[in-house]
Every structure is written in structure tokens, then in C-alpha cells.
Design a protein around this motif. Structure first.
Motif, PDB file in Angstrom:
ATOM      1  N   TRP A   1      35.684  35.192 -73.564  1.00  0.00           N
ATOM      2  CA  TRP A   1      35.267  36.502 -73.042  1.00  0.00           C
ATOM      3  C   TRP A   1      33.838  36.477 -72.517  1.00  0.00           C
ATOM      4  O   TRP A   1      33.554  37.009 -71.439  1.00  0.00           O
ATOM      5  N   ASP A   2      32.929  35.870 -73.259  1.00  0.00           N
ATOM      6  CA  ASP A   2      31.527  35.848 -72.835  1.00  0.00           C
ATOM      7  C   ASP A   2      31.355  35.148 -71.497  1.00  0.00           C
ATOM      8  O   ASP A   2      30.487  35.505 -70.697  1.00  0.00           O
ATOM      9  N   GLN A   3      32.175  34.158 -71.241  1.00  0.00           N
ATOM     10  CA  GLN A   3      32.071  33.380 -70.010  1.00  0.00           C
ATOM     11  C   GLN A   3      32.808  34.036 -68.843  1.00  0.00           C
ATOM     12  O   GLN A   3      32.364  33.949 -67.693  1.00  0.00           O
ATOM     13  N   ASN A   4      33.919  34.715 -69.124  1.00  0.00           N
ATOM     14  CA  ASN A   4      34.767  35.264 -68.059  1.00  0.00           C
ATOM     15  C   ASN A   4      35.063  36.740 -68.295  1.00  0.00           C
ATOM     16  O   ASN A   4      36.193  37.185 -68.121  1.00  0.00           O
ATOM     17  N   SER A   5      34.061  37.516 -68.664  1.00  0.00           N
ATOM     18  CA  SER A   5      34.315  38.893 -69.101  1.00  0.00           C
ATOM     19  C   SER A   5      34.911  39.755 -67.993  1.00  0.00           C
ATOM     20  O   SER A   5      35.803  40.569 -68.237  1.00  0.00           O
ATOM     21  N   ARG A   6      34.451  39.591 -66.746  1.00  0.00           N
ATOM     22  CA  ARG A   6      34.959  40.462 -65.671  1.00  0.00           C
ATOM     23  C   ARG A   6      36.421  40.147 -65.354  1.00  0.00           C
ATOM     24  O   ARG A   6      37.251  41.048 -65.234  1.00  0.00           O
ATOM     25  N   ALA A   7      36.743  38.871 -65.219  1.00  0.00           N
ATOM     26  CA  ALA A   7      38.133  38.500 -64.941  1.00  0.00           C
ATOM     27  C   ALA A   7      39.026  38.830 -66.133  1.00  0.00           C
ATOM     28  O   ALA A   7      40.171  39.288 -65.963  1.00  0.00           O
ATOM     29  N   ASN A   8      38.541  38.605 -67.356  1.00  0.00           N
ATOM     30  CA  ASN A   8      39.332  38.921 -68.540  1.00  0.00           C
ATOM     31  C   ASN A   8      39.580  40.420 -68.669  1.00  0.00           C
ATOM     32  O   ASN A   8      40.648  40.842 -69.130  1.00  0.00           O
ATOM     33  N   ALA A   9      38.594  41.236 -68.266  1.00  0.00           N
ATOM     34  CA  ALA A   9      38.777  42.691 -68.311  1.00  0.00           C
ATOM     35  C   ALA A   9      39.891  43.122 -67.359  1.00  0.00           C
ATOM     36  O   ALA A   9      40.692  44.022 -67.678  1.00  0.00           O
ATOM     37  N   VAL A  10      39.959  42.488 -66.191  1.00  0.00           N
ATOM     38  CA  VAL A  10      41.046  42.777 -65.254  1.00  0.00           C
ATOM     39  C   VAL A  10      42.381  42.367 -65.865  1.00  0.00           C
ATOM     40  O   VAL A  10      43.385  43.082 -65.743  1.00  0.00           O
TER      41      VAL A  10
ATOM     42  N   ILE B   1      36.790  48.671 -63.392  1.00  0.00           N
ATOM     43  CA  ILE B   1      38.255  48.681 -63.321  1.00  0.00           C
ATOM     44  C   ILE B   1      38.743  50.027 -62.790  1.00  0.00           C
ATOM     45  O   ILE B   1      39.689  50.085 -61.994  1.00  0.00           O
ATOM     46  N   ARG B   2      38.079  51.100 -63.176  1.00  0.00           N
ATOM     47  CA  ARG B   2      38.472  52.426 -62.675  1.00  0.00           C
ATOM     48  C   ARG B   2      38.254  52.528 -61.170  1.00  0.00           C
ATOM     49  O   ARG B   2      39.057  53.115 -60.447  1.00  0.00           O
ATOM     50  N   LYS B   3      37.167  51.930 -60.685  1.00  0.00           N
ATOM     51  CA  LYS B   3      36.911  51.958 -59.245  1.00  0.00           C
ATOM     52  C   LYS B   3      37.956  51.156 -58.474  1.00  0.00           C
ATOM     53  O   LYS B   3      38.321  51.517 -57.350  1.00  0.00           O
ATOM     54  N   ILE B   4      38.428  50.066 -59.071  1.00  0.00           N
ATOM     55  CA  ILE B   4      39.478  49.270 -58.424  1.00  0.00           C
ATOM     56  C   ILE B   4      40.719  50.121 -58.198  1.00  0.00           C
ATOM     57  O   ILE B   4      41.338  50.083 -57.122  1.00  0.00           O
ATOM     58  N   ILE B   5      41.082  50.910 -59.202  1.00  0.00           N
ATOM     59  CA  ILE B   5      42.325  51.681 -59.145  1.00  0.00           C
ATOM     60  C   ILE B   5      42.148  52.983 -58.371  1.00  0.00           C
ATOM     61  O   ILE B   5      42.955  53.316 -57.499  1.00  0.00           O
ATOM     62  N   ILE B   6      41.082  53.722 -58.641  1.00  0.00           N
ATOM     63  CA  ILE B   6      40.913  55.048 -58.042  1.00  0.00           C
ATOM     64  C   ILE B   6      40.468  54.953 -56.587  1.00  0.00           C
ATOM     65  O   ILE B   6      40.990  55.640 -55.708  1.00  0.00           O
TER      66      ILE B   6
ATOM     67  N   GLY C   1      39.898  51.781 -54.816  1.00  0.00           N
ATOM     68  CA  GLY C   1      40.221  50.554 -54.118  1.00  0.00           C
ATOM     69  C   GLY C   1      39.003  49.727 -53.776  1.00  0.00           C
ATOM     70  O   GLY C   1      39.025  48.922 -52.836  1.00  0.00           O
ATOM     71  N   SER C   2      37.941  49.870 -54.557  1.00  0.00           N
ATOM     72  CA  SER C   2      36.698  49.110 -54.325  1.00  0.00           C
ATOM     73  C   SER C   2      36.538  48.067 -55.413  1.00  0.00           C
ATOM     74  O   SER C   2      37.403  47.906 -56.277  1.00  0.00           O
ATOM     75  N   ASN C   3      35.416  47.357 -55.389  1.00  0.00           N
ATOM     76  CA  ASN C   3      35.120  46.313 -56.379  1.00  0.00           C
ATOM     77  C   ASN C   3      36.180  45.210 -56.379  1.00  0.00           C
ATOM     78  O   ASN C   3      36.483  44.618 -57.410  1.00  0.00           O
ATOM     79  N   LEU C   4      36.719  44.906 -55.214  1.00  0.00           N
ATOM     80  CA  LEU C   4      37.773  43.901 -55.124  1.00  0.00           C
ATOM     81  C   LEU C   4      37.238  42.480 -55.140  1.00  0.00           C
ATOM     82  O   LEU C   4      38.025  41.531 -55.044  1.00  0.00           O
ATOM     83  N   ALA C   5      35.912  42.314 -55.264  1.00  0.00           N
ATOM     84  CA  ALA C   5      35.349  40.972 -55.376  1.00  0.00           C
ATOM     85  C   ALA C   5      35.516  40.395 -56.777  1.00  0.00           C
ATOM     86  O   ALA C   5      35.362  39.187 -56.974  1.00  0.00           O
ATOM     87  N   ILE C   6      35.844  41.233 -57.757  1.00  0.00           N
ATOM     88  CA  ILE C   6      36.072  40.750 -59.114  1.00  0.00           C
ATOM     89  C   ILE C   6      37.345  39.894 -59.126  1.00  0.00           C
ATOM     90  O   ILE C   6      38.362  40.279 -58.542  1.00  0.00           O
ATOM     91  N   PRO C   7      37.322  38.713 -59.752  1.00  0.00           N
ATOM     92  CA  PRO C   7      38.531  37.864 -59.787  1.00  0.00           C
ATOM     93  C   PRO C   7      39.739  38.610 -60.342  1.00  0.00           C
ATOM     94  O   PRO C   7      39.674  39.218 -61.403  1.00  0.00           O
ATOM     95  N   GLY C   8      40.826  38.565 -59.597  1.00  0.00           N
ATOM     96  CA  GLY C   8      42.060  39.216 -60.026  1.00  0.00           C
ATOM     97  C   GLY C   8      42.146  40.691 -59.696  1.00  0.00           C
ATOM     98  O   GLY C   8      43.186  41.312 -59.932  1.00  0.00           O
ATOM     99  N   ALA C   9      41.075  41.272 -59.115  1.00  0.00           N
ATOM    100  CA  ALA C   9      41.053  42.719 -58.876  1.00  0.00           C
ATOM    101  C   ALA C   9      42.073  43.135 -57.821  1.00  0.00           C
ATOM    102  O   ALA C   9      42.753  44.157 -57.969  1.00  0.00           O
ATOM    103  N   THR C  10      42.195  42.371 -56.739  1.00  0.00           N
ATOM    104  CA  THR C  10      43.123  42.742 -55.675  1.00  0.00           C
ATOM    105  C   THR C  10      44.558  42.662 -56.159  1.00  0.00           C
ATOM    106  O   THR C  10      45.394  43.501 -55.797  1.00  0.00           O
ATOM    107  N   ASN C  11      44.868  41.673 -56.958  1.00  0.00           N
ATOM    108  CA  ASN C  11      46.215  41.569 -57.543  1.00  0.00           C
ATOM    109  C   ASN C  11      46.507  42.780 -58.417  1.00  0.00           C
ATOM    110  O   ASN C  11      47.612  43.327 -58.378  1.00  0.00           O
ATOM    111  N   LEU C  12      45.522  43.216 -59.209  1.00  0.00           N
ATOM    112  CA  LEU C  12      45.690  44.399 -60.054  1.00  0.00           C
ATOM    113  C   LEU C  12      45.912  45.645 -59.208  1.00  0.00           C
ATOM    114  O   LEU C  12      46.776  46.477 -59.513  1.00  0.00           O
ATOM    115  N   ARG C  13      45.134  45.777 -58.137  1.00  0.00           N
ATOM    116  CA  ARG C  13      45.273  46.933 -57.254  1.00  0.00           C
ATOM    117  C   ARG C  13      46.671  46.990 -56.628  1.00  0.00           C
ATOM    118  O   ARG C  13      47.310  48.051 -56.605  1.00  0.00           O
TER     119      ARG C  13
END
Length: 614
Positions: free
Chosen positions: A372-381, A427-432, A434-446
Motif C-alpha cells: 500500500w505505501d508503495q502503490n497507494s493510488r493504484a491500490n485505492a482504485v 476516486i470520487r472525481k474519477i466517477i463523478i 471523469g477526471s483524474n484519469l492519470a491515476i493507474p487503473g482509473a480509466t478502467n474503473l471509469r
């Protein structure tokens, strides 16, 4: 008190120590030792009911260094259990030997035998038998894991040993290894770079391997990693070959040939010696790109689910007396199986293999993710992708329900909205938005979110059509809501850049594009055909999606565009060039579907026909 191994468990004259009594494990003293075998293994203070300590507290942090737990693919033989020993993780893992012991295997996988979990109906019987056998000198112990958390209500988990290899199969034969060696020749000298690419790019978005232990095993004892796992891992990463600055300058091996070898390796291991590593290999296969085998993916996923149940991966391991690293790895495997099962069901149109009532593994949280400490943004997605997948499961229960029940259907829209309402931050911005798509895995989640939204709109539309109280205005409103969701998918695809196209994607999201185009065609034929399909806004929207997909396919060889383009390019072109109705009579005789437009029957291939020629 005398030292020796003759003391019976729970003897009144020579009682077990307090830690062993809490663990319900065999308390065994050996000559010339002050602490019992189990206390030395667990690093606990060996005290007896009279309150006298038998050994100085043996803290692992001060006396030994906890070993790096290797990947489940490790083929290290499990240390044989001590005679009469029953019921703790020391039986599975062996004792910690010292600071340099890096080869301690995960406790539930061995070379020759697999632990097979027993059904709940016989757990109580076996539990009594295990206690009885532990009191008999020379009795055969039974592998047993018991909850150790205070107040835990979880029942003991019983495993029995079953032979992996079919009878009559030569021990030295290894078809999987032969396939792996061929693949390694094709990718050398870039095999290690493919491993780095996977661990840095894909594993954070869908955690399946423990990065630290797998790297150590790959560098120091590669021959002890499952050949099927390595073969599927190499094949899995060929999709990302062109996006790596070093690999893109080299010729990529033939992807289809490598995949065929990897699948053969996985199937060979599934037959010869199935284990935890086989499940991982199958998951890498199912999650690999491009998707070309619908039936094969479903069959292999079913095998992985059956193997998970046999190994007890559907059970919550948190209260078990096993190392935390093993608990988390078991949970990661189950999450990945669950993820693929739900989304393959949604894409392929078949019921999921896993039922909600037959597992109790909790959904992921940061505490369960070792990196988690190393990949927190991708793990959060990833965490929210799993939560969204739980919402999808509610939708699938509705879609595939055949027998009517008296239980009122769940409010699916509410389930999705509750998930959205729980989101915070990026994560809320990704869904509501459609921004912050530079986070790994964000576009797949969207896209996964929009796919579920479109599914709910189609469910509502079909329900409205069947309702006796339906009215044209309400129906028109349902159609417009669904079209707006389809438009969000079109806009998302139009705005994809190179960074997003080279990011992590689940291969099954490719079917979302086909579903979107099919729905837009339906809207055009049901509501806009009278004015002429060439003027249809729905068809123009579908054409815009195809134009964007064709651009991504041409410029970056984006394989997720292949299926939709092959299925619908000619269909959309013919529909846009069709003539409007000749007279008013035609306008009033419009059917809800398209039986009178005979050319569509030839142009619409079976959903899976394209996969036979890829």
C-alpha cells in the motif's frame, strides 16, 4: 518438570503450557530445551498453569528475522510435521530456521500433496478425531487451522492431504516446463524486464503477486517457481511490449503463438499438479489480452473456482493461526477470481460461477495490501473496483434469476448510488467528473462504472416496456437516460490519450463498446427510424465511437477496439446510408426491432464470430 516427549497432551500431572492451551495445539518438550516446540515456533513465552515461566520470551524481532514469504508458486517441500503434532501453522510452514531462511514456503502448498478443505458437515467429526489422535503416541495428526482471535466465532477449518499428481503419471515429466523454456527463448534477454513491467504496471492495479517475495524468488530460485505461472506472466505482458521505451525498439514475439504455449502450460499443470500457483496462472490467462477464446476462458475460470473451493480460498483466513502474509496472499487470489468471475459473466452473458452465500472473504482495505505505501493510488482504485464489482453482483443476481421468488428485488440503482456516495477524494472525481484519469487503473474503473450504469438503464427500459402501466412519455424518458449513459462512454473513448490507452485494462471491457453500439442501434431503429436513419442522432453517436476506436487501433494497436470494429463497422455504414421511409404507411408500421431490414441479419455476425478469426 521433566523434559521429554512422553508427556500426553492435557495430562493433569504434566499439563500443556498456557500458549499451547490457547492454541489447542500439541505441547511437546524436547530434551535439553526449556520451551516447548510450538512456543519456539511462534516466538511466545512458554509458561505453565503454575505461573512459572519456562523460557525467556523469545521475540522474533530480537532473535530471528521474519523470513520473506515467497510467492505461492514456490515448489519448496514443506518440512514434515513433528511426530504427534497437530493443529498449528508450524505443521504447514516448518519452523523458522534463522535470519537467512528465505525459502520458508507458504503453508498451504507442497510438492506432492495439496491441502483439501473438508466440508462443514464433517468438520466437527474431524475436529474430535484430531484431538483424540493427538493423545495417542504415534497417532497420525490431522492438518487443522483454528481461529486464534479472541472472541472469534469462526469454526475450525480442517484440511486433509490429497495427492496432486494423477496415478501413473511420471514424476519427472513436465510439459509445462517445456512450454516455458520455449517462451523464454522467444522473449530473451527481456524476460526480467517483462517481470519488472508487470510488477510496476499491472500488479498495483490488480494485486496478485507479493512483489518483494516474487522478485527474490525470481532472482535467486527461478527454477522453483511454477512454469505455468511464469509462462502466463510472460504472455500476459506482451500486450505492453510496445509501450515500454526499451522493448518498443525490439521485435515483439508472436503474441498468439506465445499465448498458445502459455495456455498449454497452464492446462498441463492443471492436470499434473494443480495448486495455488495454477490458479494464478489461469487468472493471468483469463485477464490477458487480446481476448480470443470465450468458451476457453469460461472453462478455465470454472476450473480455477473449483480449485479455490478445494483449497479453501473462499474462506476468510483472518482468524486463522497462519502468518499474516499468507492470509493476505490467499485473499488477493480470491479477489482476483471474484473480479474475473463477475465481469466475465457480464461480458459473456453467462451466470457467474460464485454465489455470494458461499464465501466470506472480506473485500479489500489498505490493511490487507502489503504494498500500500508503495502503490497507494493504484491500490485505492483497485479497492473501489472490487466494491463496484460487489454492486455488479447484485445486478447479475437480477439478470440471471430464472425462478421467481417472493423476495422483493433489490433497488439496483440505490446500490450503485450508495457506492458513489461512499467515494471520496480522487476516486470520487474519477466517477463523478471523469477526471483524474492519470491515476493507474482509473480509466478502467471509469469505464466499468459506465458499463454498470448502462446495464441498469437497459434493465429499467425493459422493465418499463413490460409494465402494464407504461406510457409513451415515461418510455421516452427511459430511452433518453440510457442514451445519455451511452454518450458518456463515447466521450470517454474520444478523450483517451496514449497514457490511458497503455494503462491497465480488464480485457472484458472491450465488450462494453459492442454493447454500447448495439444499444444505440436499437434506439435508432425504435425511435428515430421514421425520420430516416441517416439523420439519427443515435447512429451518429455510434459512428463517433467507431471512429475513435479505429483511430486508437491504427495509432497504438489498441486491441480492445478490435471486437467492436469487426462487429459493427459495416453495420453502421449501411444503416447511415439507408433511405428514409417512402410514405406515411411505412412510418406507422415501424416494428420495435428489425425483422424487416433483412440485410442486418447478414451484417450482424454472432457476437463471438469475430473471435474465431483473430
Amino acid at each position: 518438570m521433566e523434559s521429554g516427549d512422553e508427556r500426553p497432551y492435557r495430562s493433569h500431572t504434566k499439563p500443556a503450557c498456557n500458549p499451547c492451551r490457547r492454541r489447542k495445539s500439541r505441547c511437546k518438550l524436547e530434551p535439553q530445551t526449556a520451551a516447548c516446540l510450538m512456543c519456539r515456533a511462534h516466538g511466545t513465552e512458554c509458561t505453565f498453569p503454575n505461573g512459572q515461566a519456562r523460557a525467556t520470551p523469545q521475540k522474533r524481532s530480537s532473535t530471528v528475522t521474519a523470513p520473506t514469504i515467497p510467492h505461492p508458486a514456490v515448489r519448496t517441500p514443506i518440512a514434515p510435521p513433528q511426530e504427534h503434532a497437530v493443529g498449528t501453522s508450524a505443521q504447514f510452514s516448518g519452523l523458522i530456521q534463522g535470519q537467512n531462511d528465505q525459502d520458508t514456503p507458504l503453508s498451504l502448498e507442497a510438492d506432492d500433496d495439496n491441502p483439501h478443505i473438508l466440508g462443514p458437515a464433517v468438520t466437527g467429526d474431524t475436529h474430535i478425531l484430531a484431538d483424540y489422535l493427538s493423545n495417542i503416541p504415534g497417532g497420525q495428526g490431522i492438518r487443522e487451522i483454528r481461529p486464534v482471535e479472541p472472541g472469534s466465532s469462526s469454526s475450525p477449518v480442517i484440511f486433509t492431504k490429497v495427492q496432486k499428481r494423477p496415478l501413473g503419471l511420471l514424476v519427472g515429466s513436465s510439459p509445462a516446463l517445456e512450454k516455458l523454456q520455449t517462451i523464454e527463448k522467444l522473449v530473451e534477454p527481456f524476460g526480467p524486464r517483462l517481470i519488472d513491467l508487470y510488477l510496476n504496471k499491472v500488479n498495483p492495479c490488480l494485486p496478485l503477486l507479493d512483489e518483494r517475495s516474487f522478485r527474490a524468488q525470481y532472482m535467486n530460485a527461478r527454477d522453483r517457481i511454477s512454469p505455468a505461472l511464469l509462462a502466463c506472466l510472460y504472455a500476459h505482458m506482451l500486450t505492453y511490449w510496445q509501450h515500454d521505451p526499451v522493448l518498443s525498439r525490439e521485435r515483439c514475439p508472436d503474441v498468439r503463438f506465445v499465448w498458445n504455449l502459455a495456455i498449454e502450460a497452464a492446462c498441463a499443470e492443471l492436470h499434473a499438479s494443480p495448486g495455488i500457483s495454477t490458479i494464478k496462472a489461469i487468472l493471468l490467462d483469463i485477464g490477458g489480452r487480446p481476448t480470443t477464446s470465450i468458451i476457453g476462458n469460461g472453462v478455465r475460470l470454472g476450473s480455477a473456482v473449483a480449485l479455490c473451493h478445494s483449497l479453501g480460498l473462499n474462506r476468510n483466513p483472518l482468524p486463522w493461526d497462519i502468518p499474516p502474509a499468507e492470509k493476505h496472499l490467499r485473499m488477493k487470489i480470491w479477489w482476483s477470481v471474484l473480479l474475473h468471475d463477475r465481469w466475465l459473466s457480464h461480458a459473456y452473458g453467462t451466470p457467474p460461477h460464485i454465489r455470494r452465500s458461499q464465501y466470506d472473504v472480506p473485500l479489500p482495505i489498505p490493511d490487507y495490501l502489503s504494498d500500500w505505501d508503495q502503490n497507494s493510488r493504484a491500490n485505492a482504485v483497485f479497492i473501489e473496483l472490487m466494491n463496484l464489482t460487489d454492486v455488479l453482483d447484485c445486478c447479475l443476481e437480477h439478470v440471471y434469476s430464472i425462478r421467481s421468488t417472493q423476495v422483493p428485488p433489490r433497488n439496483l440503482e440505490l446500490e450503485l448510488n450508495k457506492w458513489i456516495d461512499s467515494l471520496t477524494g480522487d476516486i470520487r472525481k474519477i466517477i463523478i467528473r471523469g477526471s483524474n484519469l492519470a491515476i493507474p487503473g482509473a480509466t478502467n474503473l471509469r469505464l466499468a462504472y459506465l458499463a454498470i450504469r448502462l446495464l441498469l438503464r437497459r434493465i429499467d427500459l425493459d422493465r418499463e416496456k413490460r409494465s402494464p402501466d407504461s406510457n409513451p412519455e415515461q418510455m421516452a424518458n427511459r430511452v433518453m437516460e440510457a442514451r445519455r449513459t451511452a454518450e458518456d462512454i463515447v466521450v470517454l473513448v474520444q478523450e483517451l490519450g496514449e497514457a490511458q490507452l497503455s494503462d491497465f485494462w480488464m480485457p472484458v471491457v472491450a465488450f462494453t463498446f459492442s454493447a454500447t453500439v448495439t444499444f444505440l442501434i436499437r434506439c435508432a431503429l425504435e425511435t428515430e427510424r421514421a425520420a430516416g436513419l441517416a439523420q439519427s442522432g443515435s447512429l451518429r453517436m455510434a459512428n463517433d465511437l467507431l471512429v475513435s476506436l479505429r483511430s486508437h487501433q491504427k495509432n497504438l494497436s489498441w486491441d480492445l477496439a478490435d471486437i467492436c470494429l469487426a462487429q459493427h463497422s459495416e453495420v453502421i455504414e449501411r444503416l447511415l446510408s439507408s433511405e428514409p421511409p417512402a410514405n406515411k404507411a411505412d412510418e406507422t408500421s415501424v416494428e420495435p426491432l428489425v425483422p424487416d431490414m433483412t440485410f442486418l441479419q447478414d451484417l450482424f455476425p454472432s457476437t463471438w464470430d469475430i473471435l474465431q478469426i483473430m
